[in-house]
Every structure is written in structure tokens, then in C-alpha cells.
Design a protein around this motif. Structure first.
Motif, PDB file in Angstrom:
ATOM      1  N   ARG A  22       1.175  -0.911   0.293  1.00  0.00           N
ATOM      2  CA  ARG A  22       0.236  -0.240   0.064  1.00  0.00           C
ATOM      3  C   ARG A  22       1.377   0.893   0.164  1.00  0.00           C
ATOM      4  NH1 ARG A  22       0.601  -2.274   4.951  1.00  0.00           N
ATOM      5  NH2 ARG A  22       1.457  -0.085   6.335  1.00  0.00           N
ATOM      6  N   PRO A  23       0.226   2.446  -0.291  1.00  0.00           N
ATOM      7  CA  PRO A  23       1.643   3.343  -1.062  1.00  0.00           C
ATOM      8  C   PRO A  23       1.274   4.045   0.586  1.00  0.00           C
ATOM      9  CG  PRO A  23      -1.087   4.046  -2.024  1.00  0.00           C
ATOM     10  CD  PRO A  23      -0.901   2.877  -0.587  1.00  0.00           C
ATOM     11  N   HIS A  24       2.783   4.390   1.133  1.00  0.00           N
ATOM     12  CA  HIS A  24       3.608   4.686   2.147  1.00  0.00           C
ATOM     13  C   HIS A  24       3.047   6.442   2.354  1.00  0.00           C
ATOM     14  CE1 HIS A  24       6.549   7.365   4.737  1.00  0.00           C
ATOM     15  NE2 HIS A  24       6.215   5.683   4.974  1.00  0.00           N
ATOM     16  N   VAL A  25       2.351   6.685   3.682  1.00  0.00           N
ATOM     17  CA  VAL A  25       2.159   8.053   3.999  1.00  0.00           C
ATOM     18  C   VAL A  25       3.135   8.847   5.329  1.00  0.00           C
ATOM     19  CG1 VAL A  25       0.751  10.024   5.039  1.00  0.00           C
ATOM     20  CG2 VAL A  25      -0.284   7.894   3.050  1.00  0.00           C
ATOM     21  N   PRO A  26       3.852  10.109   4.590  1.00  0.00           N
ATOM     22  CA  PRO A  26       5.518  10.531   5.483  1.00  0.00           C
ATOM     23  C   PRO A  26       3.794  11.126   6.439  1.00  0.00           C
ATOM     24  CG  PRO A  26       5.074  10.912   3.600  1.00  0.00           C
ATOM     25  CD  PRO A  26       4.219  10.093   2.916  1.00  0.00           C
TER      26      PRO A  26
ATOM     27  N   ILE B 151      -1.367  20.848  -7.898  1.00  0.00           N
ATOM     28  CA  ILE B 151      -1.459  19.774  -6.923  1.00  0.00           C
ATOM     29  C   ILE B 151       0.333  19.880  -6.205  1.00  0.00           C
ATOM     30  CG2 ILE B 151      -1.313  18.110  -8.988  1.00  0.00           C
ATOM     31  CD1 ILE B 151      -2.157  16.228  -7.099  1.00  0.00           C
ATOM     32  N   LEU B 152       0.255  19.395  -4.880  1.00  0.00           N
ATOM     33  CA  LEU B 152       1.742  19.098  -4.874  1.00  0.00           C
ATOM     34  C   LEU B 152       1.733  17.886  -4.927  1.00  0.00           C
ATOM     35  CD1 LEU B 152       4.012  20.967  -1.963  1.00  0.00           C
ATOM     36  CD2 LEU B 152       3.866  18.098  -2.134  1.00  0.00           C
ATOM     37  N   ILE B 153       3.154  17.400  -5.141  1.00  0.00           N
ATOM     38  CA  ILE B 153       3.329  15.961  -5.487  1.00  0.00           C
ATOM     39  C   ILE B 153       4.569  15.036  -4.704  1.00  0.00           C
ATOM     40  CG2 ILE B 153       3.348  13.311  -6.598  1.00  0.00           C
ATOM     41  CD1 ILE B 153       2.131  14.677  -9.207  1.00  0.00           C
ATOM     42  N   ALA B 154       4.411  14.954  -3.635  1.00  0.00           N
ATOM     43  CA  ALA B 154       5.838  14.548  -2.700  1.00  0.00           C
ATOM     44  C   ALA B 154       6.126  12.756  -3.256  1.00  0.00           C
ATOM     45  CB  ALA B 154       5.302  14.278  -1.708  1.00  0.00           C
ATOM     46  N   GLY B 155       7.687  13.154  -3.483  1.00  0.00           N
ATOM     47  CA  GLY B 155       7.854  11.825  -4.092  1.00  0.00           C
ATOM     48  C   GLY B 155       9.036  11.673  -5.248  1.00  0.00           C
ATOM     49  N   GLY B 156       9.944  11.349  -5.415  1.00  0.00           N
ATOM     50  CA  GLY B 156      10.645  11.042  -6.612  1.00  0.00           C
ATOM     51  C   GLY B 156      10.882  10.081  -7.871  1.00  0.00           C
TER      52      GLY B 156
ATOM     53  N   MET C 242      -0.623  15.091  -2.309  1.00  0.00           N
ATOM     54  CA  MET C 242      -0.348  13.228  -3.168  1.00  0.00           C
ATOM     55  C   MET C 242       0.629  13.233  -2.524  1.00  0.00           C
ATOM     56  SD  MET C 242      -1.282  11.747  -6.795  1.00  0.00           S
ATOM     57  CE  MET C 242      -0.366  10.005  -6.926  1.00  0.00           C
ATOM     58  N   PHE C 243       1.042  11.867  -2.230  1.00  0.00           N
ATOM     59  CA  PHE C 243       1.940  11.838  -1.305  1.00  0.00           C
ATOM     60  C   PHE C 243       2.251  10.119  -2.474  1.00  0.00           C
ATOM     61  CE2 PHE C 243      -0.034  13.165   2.696  1.00  0.00           C
ATOM     62  CZ  PHE C 243       0.683  13.985   3.084  1.00  0.00           C
ATOM     63  N   ALA C 244       3.202  10.155  -3.464  1.00  0.00           N
ATOM     64  CA  ALA C 244       4.096   9.206  -3.628  1.00  0.00           C
ATOM     65  C   ALA C 244       5.360   8.921  -3.499  1.00  0.00           C
ATOM     66  CB  ALA C 244       3.900   9.503  -4.672  1.00  0.00           C
ATOM     67  N   THR C 245       5.084   8.360  -2.103  1.00  0.00           N
ATOM     68  CA  THR C 245       6.823   8.098  -1.307  1.00  0.00           C
ATOM     69  C   THR C 245       6.935   6.997  -0.763  1.00  0.00           C
ATOM     70  OG1 THR C 245       5.208   8.734   0.665  1.00  0.00           O
ATOM     71  CG2 THR C 245       6.553  10.584  -0.298  1.00  0.00           C
ATOM     72  N   GLY C 246       6.329   5.862  -1.618  1.00  0.00           N
ATOM     73  CA  GLY C 246       6.489   4.804  -1.697  1.00  0.00           C
ATOM     74  C   GLY C 246       6.055   3.570  -1.118  1.00  0.00           C
ATOM     75  N   ARG C 247       5.917   1.951  -1.073  1.00  0.00           N
ATOM     76  CA  ARG C 247       5.464   1.355  -0.615  1.00  0.00           C
ATOM     77  C   ARG C 247       5.274   0.778   0.296  1.00  0.00           C
ATOM     78  NH1 ARG C 247       0.486   1.151  -4.189  1.00  0.00           N
ATOM     79  NH2 ARG C 247      -0.432  -0.870  -3.541  1.00  0.00           N
ATOM     80  N   VAL C 248       4.478  -0.078   1.122  1.00  0.00           N
ATOM     81  CA  VAL C 248       4.977  -0.509   2.656  1.00  0.00           C
ATOM     82  C   VAL C 248       3.950  -1.973   2.178  1.00  0.00           C
ATOM     83  CG1 VAL C 248       4.099  -0.592   4.635  1.00  0.00           C
ATOM     84  CG2 VAL C 248       5.074   1.562   3.354  1.00  0.00           C
TER      85      VAL C 248
END
Length: 448
Positions: free
Chosen positions: A143-147, A171-176, A259-265
């Protein structure tokens, strides 16, 4: 031999779980699969399939602009987000039905409940029903990781992006990573002002440096803003209903959506794995051997819930290999060498094998060939956007150890190129192949 209710009980009906369950049943096993949401998993329901449909929809923004240089006149085109969203979700419903039909047609019982392991060879469903199985397969995905930061509840993830009532203006998208860059391209093409915030200064770190730098350059040219070395401090909701985001090393920014796009758990919580002795990694991932077996002899795991490559085709291969090993009497493991991948950004990236840096560190002597060109369509359209293809070769024998591309249709071209790399072909083999002209793909066999 002890009797069990099922030969195989699979927890999770995503790509890996569905393939493993279907093939196991075809081998003659009695199989049940528990899925608390919908059959199809991340890829079909909230991932690569609906995302690719949004990518297609976004591409029309540039196509409608470019077509004028090709003689077409399109009067006052308009875009309807809700129409695109609903058509995409409608196709997700269709695919969900097909996946269910596939399982049922192979005799797999689908149980629409959450399941957890409660004892030796024992699974308990949400309604309290206890079931026994000779083998248990964990295929619950990630699932998506939320900081963690004050106000993170105001943000969304890729899961919710497919269900937005309207397009945000900002929109601000977090993640690379790939999810951040893909959705940045989608929203930007559809008219949203996009800002990417990343805690490091590197996008898509697993891809070749030249290719990812080219994407950054093109993305900035398209109007996407980037803020590097930035970590969230707080997200506040303003009186006007906007979101004010404060971060390190940068001024505050106001947007309509975060929008958080900072990896998946990995989804391993609440499954009872620790109680029966299944070993987990630092991030909660299930540790497995090359046959997908966990530290408990009768429990296996495939897909994103493990510590291997998080890609749908890999999960499918793992599910197939599991079924053939356990129920087909054909021990099979998956090779993780030369796995191709793509980022459906604007323009897309595709890669297979080693980056130039990895090859130099591993092989020592390396030869690199590049083609930096403007696709023919972009020339006529007046779009100043260049593609880049790159071959990384072993300097000793000319074997191609990596192919890296950015440009239109790069993922489609890469699928065939990946076969060549997997087969161990050399630069000379490419040179000996006649080009198809005029195409972008011919660049792969014309580099000197």
C-alpha cells in the motif's frame, strides 16, 4: 497424512495470488482465495492499468496541439475529467469481473472476507470461520506509504487519485519515484499546475543518470516545478479551503491537493504471520527463499509483500513458479536478472539491465553508445523535445548489459530490446541487424 479443507489457501487476489491460485487448481489442487476488497489487486484496481488509461487520456492534450501542424483543425476542444474518470473506472469493473471469472472457471473458491493465520495450517475468516490448508500463500501486496507530519490526513495517495471529483488547479506531489513522475505528467497535461517535492535531489534513482536528467529537463520545460531537499513540516487547511504546505529549505506553498507518492509498504499487519514464526524484514516484508518459501515450511509469499522486485509481471512469474513447484512437481525459481521496467511519464522512460554507473562499478571496462535525437513527429509539430537512447556494453566482449531510453513509445520498443539483453546479444548483433526506416527504434541498430 493429515486432512485439510484445502490444498492451498491464498490470502490476497492480486496479480500474483490470482496466477498462483489458478495454476495450482489446474494442477489438481483444491484452492480457495480470500480477498477482502476486489479481485485484481493493485495493478488492475488502483495501479498500472487505470494509470495507463489516464496517461492515454493526458496524451491527447499534446496531440490536439500538435495535430494542427499536420493539417488538422479542431475547434474549441474541451476536457471532461469526470467522463475520463468514470470510463476508466468502468473498465476496472470489467477487468474485476474477468479476473473473478478466471478463478471460478478453474474451480477456485473466492471468499470475500479478510483472513488471518491463527494456528498451524489454520486460517480464520472475518466472520469467525476457521479453515485448514496444507499450504498457505501470502499475496497481499503493498500500500502507499504516507509520511508522518501534522496534517498528513489532508493528503491523498495514488489510490484516491483515480476517484477525484474534479481536477485540482494546483497539486503538490511528494516523491521522486515512478508514481510521482507519472502522475505529475498526467495532471500537468490535463491543465493542473504541478509541483514535485522530493527529500533528495535525485529522481528515479534506479534509472540511468542521463535518462533521468533528460526527463527532469523536459518536465521543467513543460511547466512542472521541482523542490528538492524538502521534507514536510506541516500541512494546514486554510479558511479558503486550500492546503498550505510548509517544508524544509523552501518557502511555504499553497495548493488545492497534496498527493503522497513516497513508496509502498508491504501489507503484512494483522495476518498473524509473526505468531506462527514467519520472518519479516525491517519494512515488514515477508522474507522468502528462491522458491518463495518463508521461514515456515508450508507458508509461501509472492509479489509486493516480499522483499523482491515490486512489479506486476514479476509477481505473476512468482505465482506461476510457486504453483509449478508446489503442485506441478516441477521446482521452478524466478530469475531477477535483466527485468525490464518503464515509467509512463511524459515522455516515457524504459530500461533493462545495468546503468552506466553500475556497469563501470561491476565490469570495469565499459563501452557506451548513445543516440540523442528529435523524433520526426516532434520536428513537424515544432515541439523541441528530444529522445535519448543508450546502450551500455561490456568492453571486453561487446555484450549489451544495459539499454536505456526516453522518448515516445520507449516502453513498447524496450520489450523487444529486453529479449536481446536477456539472450546475451552483443553490440555487433545489433549492428548486423537491418534498420526499419523511418522509425525511432532504428536508432538501436545504428549507433556507432
Amino acid at each position: 497424512m493429515a486432512e485439510y479443507d484445502y490444498d492451498l489457501f491464498t490470502i490476497g487476489a492480486g496479480s500474483g495470488g490470482v496466477r498462483a491460485s489458478r495454476v495450482s487448481a489446474a494442477h489438481g489442487a483444491k484452492v480457495a482465495v480470500a480477498e477482502e476488497y476486489r479481485v485484481g489487486g493493485t495493478c488492475v484496481i488502483r495501479g498500472c492499468v487505470p494509470k495507463k488509461m489516464l496517461v492515454y487520456g493526458a496524451h491527447f492534450a499534446e496531440d490536439l496541439e500538435d495535430c494542427q501542424k499536420f493539417g488538422w483543425t479542431v475547434e474549441n476542444p474541451t476536457f471532461d475529467w469526470v467522463k475520463l474518470r468514470d470510463n476508466v473506472l468502468g473498465d476496472v469493473d470489467r477487468l474485476n469481473g474477468l479476473y473473478k471469472d478466471t478463478l471460478e472457471n478453474h474451480g477456485v473458491e473466492i471468499i470475500h472476507q479478510r483472513a488471518r493465520i491463527t494456528g498451524d495450517h489454520e486460517i480464520t475468516l472475518a466472520d469467525g470461520t476457521a479453515i485448514t490448508a496444507r499450504h498457505i500463500l501470502i499475496a497481499t501486496g503493498a500500500r502507499p506509504h504516507v509520511p508522518q507530519c501534522p496534517g498528513n490526513e489532508y493528503g491523498i495517495t495514488s489510490n484516491e487519485a483515480f476517484h477525484l471529483d474534479k481536477l485540482p488547479e494546483r497539486i503538490l506531489i511528494a516523491g521522486g519515484g515512478y508514481i510521482a513522475n507519472e502522475f505529475a505528467g498526467i495532471f500537468n497535461e490535463l491543465g493542473t499546475h504541478v509541483t514535485i517535492v522530493n527529500r533528495s535531489d535525485t529522481l528515479l534513482r534506479q534509472y540511468d543518470e542521463q535518462v533521468r536528467d533528460r526527463l527532469l529537463q523536459i518536465s521543467m520545460m513543460k511547466g512542472i516545478d521541482f523542490k528538492f531537499h524538502a521534507e514536510f513540516k506541516e500541512i494546514e487547511k486554510t479558511d479558503a479551503g486550500c492546503l498550505r504546505v510548509s517544508m524544509t529549505n523552501h518557502d511555504d506553498i499553497e495548493v488545492d491537493c497534496v498527493m503522497f507518492a513516497t513508496g509502498r509498504v508491504p501489507n503484512t499487519e494483522g495476518l498473524g504471520l509473526e505468531q506462527v514464526g514467519v520472518e519479516l524484514g525491517d519494512k515488514g516484508e515477508v522474507k522468502v527463499d528462491r522458491f518463495s518459501k518463508t521461514s515456515v515450511d508450508y507458508i509461501y509469499a509472492v509479489g509486493d509483500v516480499t522483499d523482491r522486485i515490486q512489479l506486476t509481471p514479476v509477481a505473476i512469474r512468482e505465482g506461476q513458479a510457486f504453483a509449478d513447484t508446489v503442485f506441478g512437481n516441477e521446482p521452478t525459481s524466478v530469475s531477477y536478472d535483466h527485468v525490464p521496467s518503464a515509467v509512463f511519464s511524459h515522455p516515457p522512460i524504459a530500461a533493462v539491465g545495468m546503468t552506466e554507473g553500475e556497469a563501470r562499478n561491476s565490469l570495469g571496462t565499459v563501452k557506451v553508445y548513445t543516440s540523442d535525437f528529435r523524433p520526426m513527429k516532434n520536428v513537424v509539430a515544432g515541439r523541441n523535445e528530444r529522445g535519448l537512447y543508450k546502450l551500455v556494453c561490456d568492453g571486453e566482449n561487446g555484450r549489451i548489459v544495459g539499454v536505456h531510453m526516453i522518448g515516445p513509445d520507449a516502453p513498447e520498443i524496450m520489450q523487444a530490446a529486453a529479449v536481446a539483453v536477456k539472450a546475451g546479444l552483443t553490440k555487433q548483433d545489433f549492428d548486423n541487424t537491418v534498420a526499419i526506416h523511418p522509425t525511432m527504434a532504428e536508432e538501436l541498430v545504428l549507433m556507432r
